[in-house]
Design a protein around this motif. Structure first.
Motif, short mmCIF file in Angstrom:
data_model
loop_
_atom_site.label_atom_id
_atom_site.label_comp_id
_atom_site.label_asym_id
_atom_site.label_seq_id
_atom_site.Cartn_x
_atom_site.Cartn_y
_atom_site.Cartn_z
N PRO A 159 0.83 -1.20 0.00
CA PRO A 159 0.00 0.00 0.00
C PRO A 159 0.87 1.26 0.00
O PRO A 159 2.04 1.21 0.38
N PRO A 160 0.31 2.39 -0.40
CA PRO A 160 1.08 3.64 -0.39
C PRO A 160 1.36 4.12 1.02
O PRO A 160 0.67 3.75 1.97
N GLY A 161 2.36 4.96 1.14
CA GLY A 161 2.72 5.51 2.44
C GLY A 161 1.91 6.74 2.78
O GLY A 161 0.97 7.11 2.06
N PRO A 162 2.23 7.42 3.89
CA PRO A 162 1.49 8.59 4.33
C PRO A 162 1.54 9.73 3.30
O PRO A 162 2.49 9.84 2.52
N THR A 163 0.52 10.57 3.35
CA THR A 163 0.47 11.76 2.50
C THR A 163 0.99 12.95 3.29
O THR A 163 0.43 13.31 4.33
N LEU A 164 2.06 13.55 2.84
CA LEU A 164 2.70 14.67 3.55
C LEU A 164 2.24 15.99 2.97
O LEU A 164 2.05 16.12 1.75
N THR A 165 2.10 16.99 3.85
CA THR A 165 1.63 18.31 3.41
C THR A 165 2.62 19.43 3.70
O THR A 165 2.58 20.46 3.03
N ARG A 194 7.40 6.46 5.47
CA ARG A 194 6.65 5.23 5.20
C ARG A 194 6.27 4.57 6.51
O ARG A 194 6.99 4.68 7.51
N ASN A 195 5.13 3.89 6.49
CA ASN A 195 4.68 3.11 7.63
C ASN A 195 5.20 1.70 7.51
O ASN A 195 5.64 1.28 6.42
N PRO A 196 5.19 0.92 8.58
CA PRO A 196 5.59 -0.48 8.46
C PRO A 196 4.74 -1.21 7.42
O PRO A 196 3.51 -1.16 7.46
N GLY A 197 5.40 -1.85 6.45
CA GLY A 197 4.68 -2.61 5.43
C GLY A 197 4.18 -1.80 4.26
O GLY A 197 3.50 -2.34 3.37
N THR A 198 4.49 -0.49 4.21
CA THR A 198 4.04 0.34 3.09
C THR A 198 5.22 0.85 2.29
O THR A 198 6.38 0.73 2.69
N LEU A 199 4.91 1.46 1.17
CA LEU A 199 5.90 2.19 0.41
C LEU A 199 6.11 3.56 1.04
O LEU A 199 5.38 3.96 1.94
N PHE A 200 7.11 4.30 0.56
CA PHE A 200 7.25 5.69 0.96
C PHE A 200 6.13 6.50 0.32
O PHE A 200 5.73 6.25 -0.82
N GLY A 201 5.62 7.46 1.08
CA GLY A 201 4.60 8.35 0.53
C GLY A 201 5.24 9.41 -0.34
O GLY A 201 6.40 9.31 -0.74
N ASN A 202 4.48 10.46 -0.63
CA ASN A 202 5.01 11.54 -1.45
C ASN A 202 6.17 12.23 -0.76
O ASN A 202 6.25 12.28 0.47
N ALA A 203 7.09 12.74 -1.55
CA ALA A 203 8.28 13.42 -1.01
C ALA A 203 8.06 14.93 -1.05
O ALA A 203 7.44 15.46 -1.97
N LEU A 204 8.57 15.62 -0.02
CA LEU A 204 8.54 17.08 0.04
C LEU A 204 9.97 17.62 -0.02
O LEU A 204 10.87 17.06 0.61
N THR A 205 10.17 18.69 -0.76
CA THR A 205 11.49 19.29 -0.91
C THR A 205 11.44 20.76 -0.52
O THR A 205 10.54 21.49 -0.95
N ILE A 206 12.39 21.17 0.32
CA ILE A 206 12.50 22.57 0.72
C ILE A 206 13.94 23.03 0.49
O ILE A 206 14.87 22.22 0.46
N PRO A 207 14.16 24.34 0.33
CA PRO A 207 15.53 24.84 0.14
C PRO A 207 16.28 24.90 1.46
O PRO A 207 15.69 24.89 2.54
#
Length: 231
Positions: free
Chosen positions: A112-118, A180-193
């Motif tokens: 399953p997908p990982g957490p959704t980051l905001t 990512r949670n145990p058993g999941t993929l990594f969720g979306n990635a966030l990039t900051i400067p």
């Protein structure tokens, strides 16, 4: 008698390449060996065949040639497409050699997908040692966070955030984090400067150097006399 021996030697020389090929062990190696992918994602497999003149293979998913909608499908070229839903059982990918008996099997995990980051703070992030925090939804106990490819240590996890210590060397221009949670993929990635260090201010009076220029550079002064220096 000599003619017979020469003929026998000729036959052995001609046959030796085929004898060598027949003695070579038949094997198949599939790459990649094990991967985790998401639903509907694709993964390219390759099969290295040894000991068979015909190196083509037949691909199957859970013993079904070409696969199916439950466990995913695979093309004759080895391109696997994961199913639209996570199956209840494990998934095997098999390559069968042209001799009909030499084969290799690997496992693929549809996760399953990982957490959704905001958000990711502080933004911008300081260079060196810092504590960063991502917020989002779907974060579970045991979640892990990676920043710039390194798993963070000393993480603090809540239902909506993950915090941890990160170190970035001088010259780093951005910070990318995902969870990512145990058993999941990594969720979306966030990039900051990264925060740019403030330049050193010039000395009073302008000029790019902090060391004043004294004139004259050298002088001989008679005892009791004076000498004017300027900077």
């Amino acid at each position: 008698m000599r003619m017979n021996l020469n003929s026998l030697a000729l036959v052995l020389c001609v046959a030796s390449p085929f004898v060598s090929g027949a003695l070579q062990a038949q094997s198949i190696v599939i790459t990649p060996n094990y991967e985790s992918i998401g639903v509907n994602q694709t993964l390219q497999y390759k099969a290295a065949v040894t000991g068979l003149m015909d190196t083509t293979v037949t691909w199957s998913v859970v013993s079904v040639v070409g696969g199916n909608s439950i466990y995913g499908t695979i093309t004759p070229a080895g391109l696997y497409t994961a199913p639209a839903a996570i199956p209840a059982n494990g998934i095997t990918i098999t390559a069968l050699g042209s001799d009909g008996k030499t084969s290799a099997t690997v496992y693929v995990n549809v996760a399953p997908p990982g957490p959704t980051l905001t958000s990711l703070t502080p933004n911008p992030a300081p260079v060196g040692n810092a504590t960063v925090t991502v917020t989002g939804t779907g974060i579970k106990a045991g979640a892990t966070m990676n920043c710039n490819g390194v798993q963070l240590g000393g993480t603090t996890i809540t239902a909506t955030s993950v915090s941890g210590g990160v170190w970035t060397p001088n010259g780093t221009t951005s910070l990318t984090c995902s969870v990512r949670n145990p058993g999941t993929l990594f969720g979306n990635a966030l990039t900051i400067p990264m925060k740019v260090a403030s330049p050193t201010p010039p000395p009073p009076g302008g000029g790019g150097s902090s060391v004043p220029v004294v004139s004259p550079a050298a002088a001989t002064v008679v005892l009791g006399a004076t000498q004017q220096f300027t900077a």
